[in-house]
Design a protein around this motif. Sequence first.
Motif, PDB file in Angstrom:
ATOM      1  N   ILE A 629       0.857  -1.190   0.000  1.00 45.17           N
ATOM      2  CA  ILE A 629       0.000   0.000   0.000  1.00 45.17           C
ATOM      3  C   ILE A 629       0.890   1.236   0.000  1.00 45.17           C
ATOM      4  CG2 ILE A 629      -1.656   1.325   1.397  1.00 45.17           C
ATOM      5  CD1 ILE A 629      -2.789  -1.420   2.275  1.00 45.17           C
ATOM      6  N   LYS A 630       0.626   2.150  -0.931  1.00 47.46           N
ATOM      7  CA  LYS A 630       1.518   3.302  -1.082  1.00 47.46           C
ATOM      8  C   LYS A 630       0.996   4.558  -0.405  1.00 47.46           C
ATOM      9  CE  LYS A 630      -0.428   4.425  -5.633  1.00 47.46           C
ATOM     10  NZ  LYS A 630      -0.197   4.511  -7.068  1.00 47.46           N
ATOM     11  N   ASN A 631      -0.311   4.564  -0.048  1.00 52.57           N
ATOM     12  CA  ASN A 631      -0.867   5.768   0.563  1.00 52.57           C
ATOM     13  C   ASN A 631      -2.040   5.412   1.460  1.00 52.57           C
ATOM     14  OD1 ASN A 631      -2.624   8.269   0.725  1.00 52.57           O
ATOM     15  ND2 ASN A 631      -0.833   9.098  -0.311  1.00 52.57           N
ATOM     16  N   VAL A 632      -2.055   6.016   2.651  1.00 53.12           N
ATOM     17  CA  VAL A 632      -3.189   5.880   3.576  1.00 53.12           C
ATOM     18  C   VAL A 632      -3.606   7.298   3.936  1.00 53.12           C
ATOM     19  CG1 VAL A 632      -3.996   5.001   5.796  1.00 53.12           C
ATOM     20  CG2 VAL A 632      -2.257   3.730   4.529  1.00 53.12           C
ATOM     21  N   SER A 633      -4.850   7.666   3.623  1.00 53.16           N
ATOM     22  CA  SER A 633      -5.274   9.031   3.938  1.00 53.16           C
ATOM     23  C   SER A 633      -6.697   9.033   4.468  1.00 53.16           C
ATOM     24  CB  SER A 633      -5.157   9.934   2.713  1.00 53.16           C
ATOM     25  OG  SER A 633      -5.975   9.453   1.676  1.00 53.16           O
ATOM     26  N   GLN A 634      -7.019  10.068   5.233  1.00 48.77           N
ATOM     27  CA  GLN A 634      -8.340  10.148   5.846  1.00 48.77           C
ATOM     28  C   GLN A 634      -8.997  11.478   5.511  1.00 48.77           C
ATOM     29  OE1 GLN A 634      -8.357   9.776  10.122  1.00 48.77           O
ATOM     30  NE2 GLN A 634     -10.595   9.787  10.264  1.00 48.77           N
ATOM     31  N   LYS A 635     -10.285  11.397   5.135  1.00 49.00           N
ATOM     32  CA  LYS A 635     -11.107  12.591   4.985  1.00 49.00           C
ATOM     33  C   LYS A 635     -12.346  12.358   5.824  1.00 49.00           C
ATOM     34  CE  LYS A 635      -9.521  14.425   0.606  1.00 49.00           C
ATOM     35  NZ  LYS A 635      -9.814  14.797  -0.784  1.00 49.00           N
ATOM     36  N   GLN A 636     -12.538  13.242   6.794  1.00 51.12           N
ATOM     37  CA  GLN A 636     -13.642  13.098   7.746  1.00 51.12           C
ATOM     38  C   GLN A 636     -13.587  11.701   8.365  1.00 51.12           C
ATOM     39  OE1 GLN A 636     -16.926  14.335   5.228  1.00 51.12           O
ATOM     40  NE2 GLN A 636     -16.592  16.480   5.756  1.00 51.12           N
ATOM     41  N   GLY A 637     -14.670  10.907   8.237  1.00 54.06           N
ATOM     42  CA  GLY A 637     -14.676   9.596   8.918  1.00 54.06           C
ATOM     43  C   GLY A 637     -14.285   8.442   8.038  1.00 54.06           C
ATOM     44  N   ILE A 638     -13.671   8.712   6.864  1.00 51.65           N
ATOM     45  CA  ILE A 638     -13.310   7.635   5.933  1.00 51.65           C
ATOM     46  C   ILE A 638     -11.791   7.558   5.783  1.00 51.65           C
ATOM     47  CG2 ILE A 638     -13.573   6.734   3.586  1.00 51.65           C
ATOM     48  CD1 ILE A 638     -16.219   6.845   5.018  1.00 51.65           C
ATOM     49  N   ILE A 639     -11.210   6.366   6.077  1.00 52.41           N
ATOM     50  CA  ILE A 639      -9.771   6.143   5.878  1.00 52.41           C
ATOM     51  C   ILE A 639      -9.606   5.333   4.587  1.00 52.41           C
ATOM     52  CG2 ILE A 639      -7.631   5.200   6.842  1.00 52.41           C
ATOM     53  CD1 ILE A 639      -8.955   5.337   9.622  1.00 52.41           C
ATOM     54  N   SER A 640      -8.868   5.889   3.619  1.00 52.28           N
ATOM     55  CA  SER A 640      -8.690   5.236   2.314  1.00 52.28           C
ATOM     56  C   SER A 640      -7.285   4.651   2.171  1.00 52.28           C
ATOM     57  CB  SER A 640      -8.942   6.248   1.191  1.00 52.28           C
ATOM     58  OG  SER A 640     -10.248   6.783   1.295  1.00 52.28           O
ATOM     59  N   PHE A 641      -7.217   3.462   1.557  1.00 51.78           N
ATOM     60  CA  PHE A 641      -5.956   2.744   1.371  1.00 51.78           C
ATOM     61  C   PHE A 641      -5.735   2.540  -0.124  1.00 51.78           C
ATOM     62  CE2 PHE A 641      -7.844   1.673   5.400  1.00 51.78           C
ATOM     63  CZ  PHE A 641      -6.790   1.648   6.303  1.00 51.78           C
ATOM     64  N   TYR A 642      -4.594   3.025  -0.646  1.00 53.41           N
ATOM     65  CA  TYR A 642      -4.307   2.947  -2.083  1.00 53.41           C
ATOM     66  C   TYR A 642      -3.174   1.932  -2.346  1.00 53.41           C
ATOM     67  CZ  TYR A 642      -7.071   7.211  -2.509  1.00 53.41           C
ATOM     68  OH  TYR A 642      -8.100   8.133  -2.470  1.00 53.41           O
ATOM     69  N   PRO A 643      -3.503   0.726  -2.856  1.00 55.84           N
ATOM     70  CA  PRO A 643      -2.447  -0.261  -3.136  1.00 55.84           C
ATOM     71  C   PRO A 643      -1.641   0.116  -4.385  1.00 55.84           C
ATOM     72  CG  PRO A 643      -4.641  -1.285  -2.956  1.00 55.84           C
ATOM     73  CD  PRO A 643      -4.843   0.186  -3.108  1.00 55.84           C
ATOM     74  N   THR A 644      -0.380  -0.325  -4.414  1.00 58.79           N
ATOM     75  CA  THR A 644       0.456  -0.119  -5.606  1.00 58.79           C
ATOM     76  C   THR A 644      -0.120  -0.897  -6.780  1.00 58.79           C
ATOM     77  OG1 THR A 644       2.372   0.032  -4.142  1.00 58.79           O
ATOM     78  CG2 THR A 644       2.841  -0.243  -6.473  1.00 58.79           C
ATOM     79  N   GLU A 645      -0.531  -2.165  -6.501  1.00 59.89           N
ATOM     80  CA  GLU A 645      -1.218  -2.984  -7.502  1.00 59.89           C
ATOM     81  C   GLU A 645      -2.557  -3.406  -6.908  1.00 59.89           C
ATOM     82  OE1 GLU A 645       2.219  -5.780  -7.976  1.00 59.89           O
ATOM     83  OE2 GLU A 645       1.689  -5.598 -10.082  1.00 59.89           O
ATOM     84  N   PHE A 646      -3.632  -3.004  -7.554  1.00 60.59           N
ATOM     85  CA  PHE A 646      -4.962  -3.279  -6.993  1.00 60.59           C
ATOM     86  C   PHE A 646      -5.316  -4.752  -7.174  1.00 60.59           C
ATOM     87  CE2 PHE A 646      -9.653  -3.231  -6.986  1.00 60.59           C
ATOM     88  CZ  PHE A 646      -9.844  -2.603  -5.758  1.00 60.59           C
ATOM     89  N   ASP A 647      -5.721  -5.405  -6.087  1.00 62.19           N
ATOM     90  CA  ASP A 647      -6.015  -6.839  -6.078  1.00 62.19           C
ATOM     91  C   ASP A 647      -7.465  -7.004  -5.611  1.00 62.19           C
ATOM     92  OD1 ASP A 647      -6.232  -9.541  -5.582  1.00 62.19           O
ATOM     93  OD2 ASP A 647      -4.308  -9.716  -4.562  1.00 62.19           O
ATOM     94  N   MET A 648      -8.398  -7.122  -6.582  1.00 64.12           N
ATOM     95  CA  MET A 648      -9.821  -7.156  -6.249  1.00 64.12           C
ATOM     96  C   MET A 648     -10.170  -8.328  -5.334  1.00 64.12           C
ATOM     97  SD  MET A 648     -12.775  -5.879  -6.293  1.00 64.12           S
ATOM     98  CE  MET A 648     -13.118  -4.693  -7.590  1.00 64.12           C
ATOM     99  N   ARG A 649      -9.619  -9.522  -5.635  1.00 68.50           N
ATOM    100  CA  ARG A 649      -9.953 -10.692  -4.813  1.00 68.50           C
ATOM    101  C   ARG A 649      -9.545 -10.469  -3.357  1.00 68.50           C
ATOM    102  NH1 ARG A 649      -7.538 -16.556  -6.110  1.00 68.50           N
ATOM    103  NH2 ARG A 649      -8.509 -16.131  -8.119  1.00 68.50           N
ATOM    104  N   ARG A 650      -8.361  -9.927  -3.178  1.00 65.14           N
ATOM    105  CA  ARG A 650      -7.871  -9.668  -1.805  1.00 65.14           C
ATOM    106  C   ARG A 650      -8.761  -8.635  -1.098  1.00 65.14           C
ATOM    107  NH1 ARG A 650      -1.576  -7.919  -0.474  1.00 65.14           N
ATOM    108  NH2 ARG A 650      -1.563  -8.422   1.743  1.00 65.14           N
ATOM    109  N   CYS A 651      -9.194  -7.603  -1.834  1.00 60.52           N
ATOM    110  CA  CYS A 651     -10.042  -6.564  -1.242  1.00 60.52           C
ATOM    111  C   CYS A 651     -11.398  -7.123  -0.825  1.00 60.52           C
ATOM    112  CB  CYS A 651     -10.237  -5.403  -2.222  1.00 60.52           C
ATOM    113  SG  CYS A 651      -8.757  -4.422  -2.464  1.00 60.52           S
TER     114      CYS A 651
END
Length: 705
Positions: A629-651
């Motif tokens: 995961i290359k970035n973890v950021s929060q806006k209000q009550g939502i914490i977002s995680f941005y993977p380097t390579e998106f893996d739908m099955r894992r998510c």
Amino acid sequence: MLCDTGSVTEAAVKKLRSARRRFKKSERITSYADLNVGDYVVHANHGIGVYAGMTELTVEGAKKDYLRINYAGNDVLYVPCNQLDMVSKYIGGSDDGRVKVTKLSSQEWQRAKSRAKAAAKDIAKELIALYAARQNRQGYAFGPDTEMQDEFEAMFEWPETDGQLQAASEIKKDMQDPHPMDRLLCGDVGFGKTEVALRAAFKAVDGGKQVAVLVPTTILAMQHYNTMLSRFRGFPVKIEMLSRFVSKKDQDDTKADIKSGKADIVVGTHKLLQKDIEFRSLGLLIIDEEQRFGVTHKEKLKMLSENVDSLTLTATPIPRTLNMALSGIRDMSVLEEAPQDRMPVQSYVLEHDEAVIGEAIRRELRRGGQVFYLHNVVDTIYSKAEELGREFPQAVIAIAHGKMDKDELSDVWKSMVEGEIDILVCTTIIETGVDIPNANTLIIEDADRMGLSQLHQIRGRVGRSSRRAYAYFTYRPGAILTEIASKRLEAIKEFTEFGSGFKIAMRDLELRGAGNILGAEQSGHMADIGYDLYIKILEEAVNEEKGIVLPKKEDCQVDILCDAYIPDEYIPSGQVRIDMYRKIASISSPEDEDEILDELYDRFGEPPVSVTNLLKISLIRNSAAESGIKNVSQKQGIISFYPTEFDMRRCVEFAALPEVKGRVMISTAGKPYFSVKTNFGENSAEIAETAINAYKSLKSSINNT
């Protein structure tokens, strides 16, 4: 607003006028070199800028501390303190002393790093060849410690520091290896390097081999010789000395004993490197203060140490030695703890003032102590002694310099050791290794004409007991100091605490430039990107050349809306606070987190929530990077995680886990990400930590289907 590095830009700060700012002139990073406002720094991703202090900002209601770095074209970067591992002090090597500051929006920094990486590959090949040659040489493998070794070590009259025990263990382990040892023992003056070296010497003699101890001065040779006679008393070890203090007949006898093998340990000056010295079975070479030997002597040393174990002792490693140790070509042991009851030397830098110096000498004499008065001109040293004699008629004053007759110098030294001399007027002959616990005031004339490492070494001659010691570094009244001299004196005053040897060596490197550490071309690349980053790149190139594939460490930027900083009231000292930030930034496992938490409890009491949040965020940053995961950021009550390579099955599997069930949203639009919802009143750092640990527990389906 955050830039893609997680650092806040100047534009974003303008929107935060209500934020309370705090700049302190004395905020410093402690690494190899301390950092002061106005110093050049290197950010691994953004390049060379100027450190402008630390500031506290409130971003969307969350307080955090940031380092402010100024770049070219009025660009400014605010680096969160939990990313201090990305920042180091710039130490370079441009010949004209100028440093080119990077412009944030340009590609020049990436180009400079690419050039340095290409150059590092070439030097890595040379270093690997050196390393391979050493590994291919056949040395002598000593056996495990014997009962006699244990008995010798048990007879040490002082409690060892943990560092001494660790260093001795590392050295003896090397000696039991069939390849020749090449180890650097770095420890500040008075930290007990000699005892560690003597344990290695005993092991060599116990294993049937001879030991050569090479020292730069006759006085140090005599002192080591006397120390060894005392320390080895009661053991079947024959110790001899070779220096100009020894008569021609005794020198000839010693040479015969070396050849026949009767002499177990020989301590000596460069006389040990003469052609007519033949060891019957040399097993260990100990070199004290390698930097004091000239090029010719070093070449002879190389020949002498070809297939024998070699141990180099130093308080202030020379840049090339330090570089080879840091890049893994030489092994290094470090003594970082001072012996019990020692106090740092109180140091003053001032114009030579007879009244101040006179009072300093009187104060030392009143408490029954002795004084070193360093006057480094032999032609006028006698008149200086007469002058002091008139001012202190009751004091016993003696003179010591390198041109004196050996018997005369020996007598002076004996009298000094026995406390019969009150003031010793001397040259830099006292620089290495002299141990007079009762001498605790040092006066140096014309200190501006001496090197930084040399000043540090000389200061180490006082403060070798539990008494407070004083050092006065003086320069001539009205003298106009060069910029380099001024910075040297500033550094010697600044670095007074124990363990300053490394910092002194790095500052010396900074002042002198990289020079010929790795050749002219390499020092040019070092100037472009700074010493610390160059060493990291070189280390990567060396590993690559060795065929060692290390997982590439990706960085993750974390911006979570919770207070994450160290309050002034918890750690009042700016220097200590920023040092803790540096330690926290390096957390890479729960064990690291527990260790730092224990240290915080022990030193400062129970940490506030803002500090425990800081520890969690640092661990999140490293765990997220390991999980891709290359970035973890929060806006209000939502914490977002941005993977380097998106893996739908894992998510999808992640969303079904009980720790986060009902909180997860997955988005594949634009930059794909998954997010976790926080409820009112929950600690965002704890929720993010739980989410990362849950995600990390799942295997990636990419390349595994």
